[in-house]
Design a protein around this motif. Structure first.
Motif, PDB file in Angstrom:
ATOM      1  N   LEU A 203     -31.956   2.326  -1.507  1.00 37.41           N
ATOM      2  CA  LEU A 203     -31.362   3.218  -2.502  1.00 37.41           C
ATOM      3  C   LEU A 203     -31.388   2.667  -3.924  1.00 37.41           C
ATOM      4  CD1 LEU A 203     -28.317   4.666  -0.517  1.00 37.41           C
ATOM      5  CD2 LEU A 203     -30.592   5.664  -0.875  1.00 37.41           C
ATOM      6  N   GLU A 204     -31.664   1.376  -4.073  1.00 33.42           N
ATOM      7  CA  GLU A 204     -31.635   0.832  -5.431  1.00 33.42           C
ATOM      8  C   GLU A 204     -32.868   0.035  -5.834  1.00 33.42           C
ATOM      9  OE1 GLU A 204     -28.325  -0.828  -7.253  1.00 33.42           O
ATOM     10  OE2 GLU A 204     -26.865   0.503  -6.325  1.00 33.42           O
ATOM     11  N   THR A 205     -33.784  -0.216  -4.923  1.00 28.89           N
ATOM     12  CA  THR A 205     -34.926  -1.077  -5.238  1.00 28.89           C
ATOM     13  C   THR A 205     -36.224  -0.316  -4.966  1.00 28.89           C
ATOM     14  OG1 THR A 205     -33.578  -2.937  -4.465  1.00 28.89           O
ATOM     15  CG2 THR A 205     -35.895  -3.368  -4.905  1.00 28.89           C
ATOM     16  N   GLU A 206     -36.763   0.303  -6.000  1.00 31.65           N
ATOM     17  CA  GLU A 206     -37.915   1.185  -5.833  1.00 31.65           C
ATOM     18  C   GLU A 206     -39.125   0.453  -5.247  1.00 31.65           C
ATOM     19  OE1 GLU A 206     -39.937   4.650  -5.652  1.00 31.65           O
ATOM     20  OE2 GLU A 206     -37.821   4.366  -6.122  1.00 31.65           O
ATOM     21  N   ASP A 207     -39.359  -0.797  -5.635  1.00 34.24           N
ATOM     22  CA  ASP A 207     -40.539  -1.498  -5.149  1.00 34.24           C
ATOM     23  C   ASP A 207     -40.415  -1.925  -3.692  1.00 34.24           C
ATOM     24  OD1 ASP A 207     -38.576  -3.320  -5.816  1.00 34.24           O
ATOM     25  OD2 ASP A 207     -39.989  -4.893  -6.369  1.00 34.24           O
ATOM     26  N   LEU A 208     -39.193  -1.936  -3.148  1.00 35.50           N
ATOM     27  CA  LEU A 208     -38.996  -2.272  -1.742  1.00 35.50           C
ATOM     28  C   LEU A 208     -38.804  -1.043  -0.860  1.00 35.50           C
ATOM     29  CD1 LEU A 208     -36.591  -5.359  -1.896  1.00 35.50           C
ATOM     30  CD2 LEU A 208     -39.052  -5.356  -1.462  1.00 35.50           C
ATOM     31  N   ARG A 209     -38.311   0.027  -1.434  1.00 38.32           N
ATOM     32  CA  ARG A 209     -37.895   1.196  -0.653  1.00 38.32           C
ATOM     33  C   ARG A 209     -38.962   1.664   0.325  1.00 38.32           C
ATOM     34  NH1 ARG A 209     -38.684   6.637  -1.432  1.00 38.32           N
ATOM     35  NH2 ARG A 209     -39.631   6.274  -3.481  1.00 38.32           N
ATOM     36  N   ARG A 210     -40.192   1.774  -0.137  1.00 37.00           N
ATOM     37  CA  ARG A 210     -41.222   2.359   0.701  1.00 37.00           C
ATOM     38  C   ARG A 210     -41.782   1.398   1.745  1.00 37.00           C
ATOM     39  NH1 ARG A 210     -42.667   7.280  -0.691  1.00 37.00           N
ATOM     40  NH2 ARG A 210     -44.678   7.114   0.378  1.00 37.00           N
ATOM     41  N   GLY A 222     -36.501  20.026   0.255  1.00 36.17           N
ATOM     42  CA  GLY A 222     -35.195  20.080   0.896  1.00 36.17           C
ATOM     43  C   GLY A 222     -34.240  19.101   0.268  1.00 36.17           C
ATOM     44  N   GLU A 223     -33.110  18.937   0.909  1.00 39.18           N
ATOM     45  CA  GLU A 223     -32.018  18.121   0.389  1.00 39.18           C
ATOM     46  C   GLU A 223     -31.880  16.845   1.214  1.00 39.18           C
ATOM     47  OE1 GLU A 223     -27.299  18.770  -0.811  1.00 39.18           O
ATOM     48  OE2 GLU A 223     -28.304  20.176   0.543  1.00 39.18           O
ATOM     49  N   LEU A 224     -31.669  15.733   0.531  1.00 41.07           N
ATOM     50  CA  LEU A 224     -31.476  14.447   1.191  1.00 41.07           C
ATOM     51  C   LEU A 224     -30.081  13.933   0.860  1.00 41.07           C
ATOM     52  CD1 LEU A 224     -32.529  11.969   2.752  1.00 41.07           C
ATOM     53  CD2 LEU A 224     -33.514  11.147   0.598  1.00 41.07           C
ATOM     54  N   VAL A 225     -29.275  13.675   1.908  1.00 37.40           N
ATOM     55  CA  VAL A 225     -27.889  13.244   1.730  1.00 37.40           C
ATOM     56  C   VAL A 225     -27.665  11.965   2.527  1.00 37.40           C
ATOM     57  CG1 VAL A 225     -25.453  13.884   1.961  1.00 37.40           C
ATOM     58  CG2 VAL A 225     -27.170  15.658   1.495  1.00 37.40           C
ATOM     59  N   TRP A 226     -27.056  10.978   1.887  1.00 37.26           N
ATOM     60  CA  TRP A 226     -26.664   9.732   2.555  1.00 37.26           C
ATOM     61  C   TRP A 226     -25.145   9.658   2.585  1.00 37.26           C
ATOM     62  CZ3 TRP A 226     -29.605   5.144   3.971  1.00 37.26           C
ATOM     63  CH2 TRP A 226     -30.993   5.304   3.863  1.00 37.26           C
ATOM     64  N   LEU A 227     -24.575   9.469   3.767  1.00 36.81           N
ATOM     65  CA  LEU A 227     -23.149   9.213   3.927  1.00 36.81           C
ATOM     66  C   LEU A 227     -22.988   7.761   4.368  1.00 36.81           C
ATOM     67  CD1 LEU A 227     -21.843  12.414   5.788  1.00 36.81           C
ATOM     68  CD2 LEU A 227     -22.332  12.090   3.353  1.00 36.81           C
ATOM     69  N   LEU A 228     -22.252   6.984   3.598  1.00 34.01           N
ATOM     70  CA  LEU A 228     -22.094   5.555   3.846  1.00 34.01           C
ATOM     71  C   LEU A 228     -20.631   5.198   3.951  1.00 34.01           C
ATOM     72  CD1 LEU A 228     -24.422   4.378   0.923  1.00 34.01           C
ATOM     73  CD2 LEU A 228     -25.122   4.704   3.314  1.00 34.01           C
ATOM     74  N   ASP A 229     -20.296   4.238   4.823  1.00 35.32           N
ATOM     75  CA  ASP A 229     -18.949   3.698   4.737  1.00 35.32           C
ATOM     76  C   ASP A 229     -18.947   2.568   3.700  1.00 35.32           C
ATOM     77  OD1 ASP A 229     -20.023   1.472   6.036  1.00 35.32           O
ATOM     78  OD2 ASP A 229     -18.554   1.448   7.647  1.00 35.32           O
ATOM     79  N   GLY A 230     -17.754   2.089   3.348  1.00 30.80           N
ATOM     80  CA  GLY A 230     -17.640   1.096   2.301  1.00 30.80           C
ATOM     81  C   GLY A 230     -18.404  -0.175   2.590  1.00 30.80           C
ATOM     82  N   GLU A 231     -18.484  -0.563   3.867  1.00 37.02           N
ATOM     83  CA  GLU A 231     -19.206  -1.789   4.211  1.00 37.02           C
ATOM     84  C   GLU A 231     -20.708  -1.635   3.997  1.00 37.02           C
ATOM     85  OE1 GLU A 231     -18.060  -2.875   8.167  1.00 37.02           O
ATOM     86  OE2 GLU A 231     -16.293  -3.966   7.459  1.00 37.02           O
ATOM     87  N   ALA A 232     -21.268  -0.513   4.424  1.00 34.94           N
ATOM     88  CA  ALA A 232     -22.707  -0.299   4.234  1.00 34.94           C
ATOM     89  C   ALA A 232     -23.066  -0.176   2.758  1.00 34.94           C
ATOM     90  CB  ALA A 232     -23.151   0.943   4.990  1.00 34.94           C
ATOM     91  N   ALA A 233     -22.130   0.328   1.959  1.00 37.34           N
ATOM     92  CA  ALA A 233     -22.384   0.537   0.532  1.00 37.34           C
ATOM     93  C   ALA A 233     -21.963  -0.641  -0.328  1.00 37.34           C
ATOM     94  CB  ALA A 233     -21.637   1.790   0.069  1.00 37.34           C
ATOM     95  N   ALA A 234     -21.579  -1.759   0.285  1.00 40.63           N
ATOM     96  CA  ALA A 234     -20.944  -2.856  -0.447  1.00 40.63           C
ATOM     97  C   ALA A 234     -21.797  -3.427  -1.568  1.00 40.63           C
ATOM     98  CB  ALA A 234     -20.566  -3.970   0.536  1.00 40.63           C
ATOM     99  N   LYS A 235     -23.123  -3.369  -1.458  1.00 34.26           N
ATOM    100  CA  LYS A 235     -23.986  -3.986  -2.474  1.00 34.26           C
ATOM    101  C   LYS A 235     -24.536  -2.982  -3.491  1.00 34.26           C
ATOM    102  CE  LYS A 235     -25.231  -7.970   0.320  1.00 34.26           C
ATOM    103  NZ  LYS A 235     -26.316  -8.880   0.749  1.00 34.26           N
ATOM    104  N   LEU A 236     -24.229  -1.707  -3.330  1.00 34.43           N
ATOM    105  CA  LEU A 236     -24.742  -0.713  -4.267  1.00 34.43           C
ATOM    106  C   LEU A 236     -24.108  -0.893  -5.641  1.00 34.43           C
ATOM    107  CD1 LEU A 236     -24.942   2.620  -2.223  1.00 34.43           C
ATOM    108  CD2 LEU A 236     -26.743   0.952  -2.683  1.00 34.43           C
ATOM    109  N   ARG A 237     -24.919  -0.687  -6.665  1.00 36.05           N
ATOM    110  CA  ARG A 237     -24.431  -0.746  -8.037  1.00 36.05           C
ATOM    111  C   ARG A 237     -24.714   0.545  -8.807  1.00 36.05           C
ATOM    112  NH1 ARG A 237     -22.273  -4.049  -5.792  1.00 36.05           N
ATOM    113  NH2 ARG A 237     -22.183  -6.312  -6.151  1.00 36.05           N
TER     114      ARG A 237
END
Length: 244
Positions: A203-210, A222-237
């Motif tokens: 979700l944050e590193t374009e060169d690694l994502r693919r 279509g629509e793309l939705v991500w549901l995360l708990d706090g632990e899975a999202a801990a490193k998102l900025r």
């Protein structure tokens, strides 16, 4: 592809309730507009609470289940009574109590035969419906989703909708990226601190994502939705996440 919608929740229960509400709302809307709703369910532990919620009154009674077609994104090469079966997990928590039209992958068959048979079932449905209304997915610590694994030849498939997977410990059958990316909506459910690194990379590193199969999920129209708990999202900025 539109930017994904990303929701972050304090725990798995809140995540599951959001998923149940979205599922019910999307099903109601699709059935009102065109008379049916089709969904591919996911394996793994994260969606199990969602399935239990959808079997209950609060969310389940909103869904006209007799007009719902249930498919599976993948399945292991096991019978429907096996504790490793994605179908069994969904059956135990949801499908045994709702009158949906269920199309399971016949994991007890040779994976090649099971894939061919499921492709036929899926193409028949898509010939009438056009595309799946919803695909539920998870993401493994290695970035796999459904039974699409990093560096697998299945990631290059452009024509087939269902393929056997042999390069794993237990053979499987999986939907391919063309059918997943053709869906009206794709909903990722990801929980746990062990997923934090892969969530960040995708979700944050374009060169690694693919590099990761989950990062190749890009609904064409279509629509793309991500549901995360706090632990899975801990490193998102990123600043476009929605906290609840």
């Amino acid at each position: 592809m539109a930017r994904p919608l990303i929701y972050v929740f304090p725990d798995r229960e809140a995540l599951s309730r959001k998923a149940a509400g979205l599922f019910a709302g999307w099903a109601e809307k699709a059935i009102k507009e065109k008379g049916s709703f089709s969904v591919a369910l996911s394996g793994g532990s994260t969606p199990l609470r969602l399935y239990s919620l959808l079997a209950g009154e609060e969310y389940g009674e909103r869904v006209p289940w007799r007009r719902v077609h249930v498919f599976f994104g993948d399945e292991r090469a096991v019978g429907p009574e096996s504790g490793q079966s994605n179908f069994k997990h969904a059956q135990d928590r949801l499908l045994s109590v709702v009158p949906a039209d269920v199309h399971r992958i016949e994991g007890e068959r040779d994976p090649r035969e099971a894939a061919e048979r499921y492709e036929h079932v899926l193409r028949e449905h898509l010939l009438e419906a056009g595309r799946l209304d919803l695909v539920l997915l998870g993401a493994g610590e290695d970035g796999h989703t459904a039974s699409l694994f990093p560096a697998s030849r299945t990631l290059q498939e452009e024509e087939r909708l269902v393929l056997p997977v042999y390069d794993v410990e237990l053979p499987r059958v999986t939907m391919t990226l063309p059918v997943i990316n053709g869906a009206a909506r794709v909903l990722f459910l990801v929980a746990g601190r062990a997923k934090a690194d892969i969530v960040y990379d995708i979700l944050e590193t374009e060169d690694l994502r693919r590099k990761y199969p989950a990062g190749l999920v890009e609904p064409r129209d279509g629509e793309l939705v991500w549901l995360l708990d706090g632990e899975a999202a801990a490193k998102l900025r990123r600043t476009d996440t929605r906290t609840t």
